[in-house]
Design an enzyme around this catalytic site. Structure first.
Site, PDB file in Angstrom:
ATOM      1  N   ASP A 234       0.893  -1.326   0.023  1.00 15.54           N
ATOM      2  CA  ASP A 234       0.025  -0.015  -0.039  1.00 15.54           C
ATOM      3  C   ASP A 234       0.690   1.117   0.037  1.00 15.54           C
ATOM      4  OD1 ASP A 234      -2.747   1.215   0.407  1.00 15.54           O
ATOM      5  OD2 ASP A 234      -1.846   1.887   2.126  1.00 15.54           O
TER       6      ASP A 234
ATOM      7  N   GLU B 155      14.932 -15.204  -0.160  1.00 11.85           N
ATOM      8  CA  GLU B 155      15.527 -16.261   0.883  1.00 11.85           C
ATOM      9  C   GLU B 155      14.657 -17.332   0.865  1.00 11.85           C
ATOM     10  OE1 GLU B 155      16.405 -14.865   4.747  1.00 11.85           O
ATOM     11  OE2 GLU B 155      17.641 -13.078   3.890  1.00 11.85           O
TER      12      GLU B 155
END
Length: 547
Positions: free
Chosen positions: A219, A281
């Site tokens: 957002d 990751e």
């Protein structure tokens, strides 16, 4: 058509050609377990309706914020990023939703709100209790006011929701410092120049990634960093006293520059480089998509460089008028801006912040025809498509009665806000609440219109002429489109022609039927008879057999 394109897509990250369906959590579906008050959608309600989304043919679901929140901005005011608000359920419900979605082959995108917190967040409560200059206040943008007594805001910035972007607090029982809130006064902006803020949000990312989230919709991605000096905004002639959101939108459409020390600062890209390293990751092509109302497509492209975000919303497509030439410019300019950074585009026509596109295009039968045609054109383009709940039913903007409006911008400005596109989904039955909750009783948090019986999922399912079945056909056929990175675009009067491999996308934006391009019509937004493409109609046409 051959299934080879769909097989080829499976070798690429899932999000590059995905169709992502936005669920507005309060308005999608209720489990009926809330006691007292108007009915509100919740996480178990969404979980129960996930098979509908699988059968619709989407790839992922983006869910608006369900964190702990006082709900002043319906979840975009977050008090705790690591828990679920009881209004929507529990953390266990979130885990169940993610697991159920994955079992159905759907990905889950969580809405992240990093520009501001709720004023009930523990950090802001500590800031209010701290003296000026204390480390607790350094997490937000507290400043002394102007004028002899500091009784004027620190600068001239305006809130997106109307009025000044600053609110004054009391210090030791006397008028004190001001804090910045680019949205509602209950949504204080964080100071992203403070390393504590970045560390906290890395923790938030990892919390939801560890729970199985496939990505994040970010957002106000362009708003995290402000110019360090917080200087006054230089207003262009004629913009004084006007709604600056409208001025900004007009400048975006006209592709003109405008002064904005509060948005789109270069340092924001360091935030997303850090996030990219975190996402990489984790297995499974985790992703993020920016809600970045940047100044231009070239500015948007900076957010999706190879070491930053994966996608960014393309709002120029949403803002374009019903015009073959305007659509062509957006498509051409989008690829021109994104190709140099190797990013794939996104396409969107409606969301929880804008007027539904069936209404924007004129409403009624004509507005729906144009909405279906624009959707088919959008779905034919390479890249990801974002759908907003209810557009597959042909829902229009609702004129919500003043006494039922709940958008904070309505309370700050007295102007009609965003409630009209957030009216809860109609699922079944002949009267409100149209199956919104299992017991079928009680009016939802925003009342539904009395004339939606023909628009419910139940009413449209199995009707070949319905908008719902049109979406299902289009989404299924989309998986067979040629796997290409680019398109060629032509405009012939009011006819837009987009070539994607051996498939031609034709959109007639004019008021009269035109000659239908030669080839096999694979799908059209409404019936095509003979060799003419009707007004306000789009079609996918196979111009040559694949070799």
């Amino acid at each position: 058509m051959s299934s080879a394109p769909d097989a080829a897509r499976q070798q690429s990250p899932w999000w590059r050609e995905a169709v992502i369906y936005q669920v507005y959590a309060r308005s999608f579906a209720s489990s009926g377990t809330r006691a007292g008050g108007p009915d509100v959608g919740d996480l178990p309600g969404i979980t129960a309706r996930l098979p509908y989304l699988r059968d619709l043919g989407v790839d992922a679901v983006w869910i608006t914020p369900f964190y702990t929140s006082p709900q002043h901005d319906h979840g975009y005011d977050v008090a705790d990023y690591l828990d679920v608000d009881p209004l929507f359920g529990t953390l266990a419900d979130a885990d169940d939703l993610i697991a159920a979605a994955h079992d159905l082959g759907l990905r889950v995108i969580v809405d992240l709100v990093p520009n501001h917190t709720s004023d009930e967040h523990e950090w802001f409560q500590a800031a209010l209790a701290a003296p000026p200059g204390g480390p607790e206040r350094a997490r937000y943008l507290f400043r002394d006011g102007k004028g002899p007594d500091g009784d004027e805001p620190p600068n001239n910035w305006q809130s997106v929701f109307g009025g000044p972007a600053w609110t004054r607090v009391e210090d030791d029982g006397r008028p004190g410092q001001w804090y910045l809130h680019l949205f509602d006064s209950t949504q204080p902006d964080l100071d992203w120049r403070n390393p504590e803020v970045g560390d906290m949000f890395e923790q938030v990312l990892r919390f939801w990634l560890d729970r199985g989230a496939d990505g994040f919709r970010v957002d106000v991605a362009h708003g995290l960093l402000k110019e360090a000096g917080l200087r006054d905004q230089i207003l262009s002639p004629g913009s004084e006293g006007r709604d600056l959101n409208q001025v900004r939108e007009e400048a975006m459409i006209a592709r003109t520059d405008f002064d904005e020390p509060m948005w789109d600062q270069p340092e924001v890209h360091d935030v997303y480089r850090r996030w990219r390293r975190v996402l990489e990751e984790y297995p499974g092509d985790r992703m993020d998509v920016a809600e970045a109302w940047a100044k231009s497509l070239d500015s948007v492209a900076l957010y999706v460089r190879p070491d930053e975000m994966h996608q960014a919303f393309n709002f120029l497509w949403l803002l374009a008028d019903w015009s073959a030439a305007e659509f062509a410019d957006v498509v051409t300019d989008t690829f021109a801006a994104l190709d140099p950074v190797g990013a794939t585009p996104t396409w969107v026509l409606s969301n929880h912040d804008v007027v539904r596109h069936a209404t924007r295009y004129g409403g009624g039968e004509r507005g729906l025809a144009r909405a279906r045609a624009a959707t088919l054109t959008m779905l034919g383009l390479p890249g990801s498509a974002y759908l907003y709940q209810g557009e597959e039913l042909g829902l229009e903007q609702v004129d919500v009665a003043p006494e039922d409006r709940q958008d904070p911008s309505w309370f700050r400005t007295g102007e009609v806000g965003r409630d009209g596109c957030r009216v809860p989904m109609p699922w079944s039955g002949s009267a409100a609440p149209y199956g919104f909750s299992p017991d079928g009783e009680g009016q939802p948090w925003i009342p539904q219109p009395d004339d939606w019986a023909a628009l419910t999922v139940e009413a449209q399912t199995g009707d070949p002429d319905s908008t719902l079945e049109f979406y299902r056909r289009a989404l299924a056929l989309r998986r067979t489109l040629p796997d290409v990175r680019g398109v060629t675009v032509e405009v012939d009067g009011d006819l837009l022609l987009i070539t994607r491999g051996e498939v031609l996308i034709a959109l007639n934006c004019g008021s009269e039927a035109v000659a239908l391009p030669a080839g096999e019509v694979l799908i059209s937004s409404r019936a095509v008879e003979g060799d003419r493409l009707p007004a306000d109609t789009a079609a996918w046409i196979r111009t040559a057999r694949p070799s």
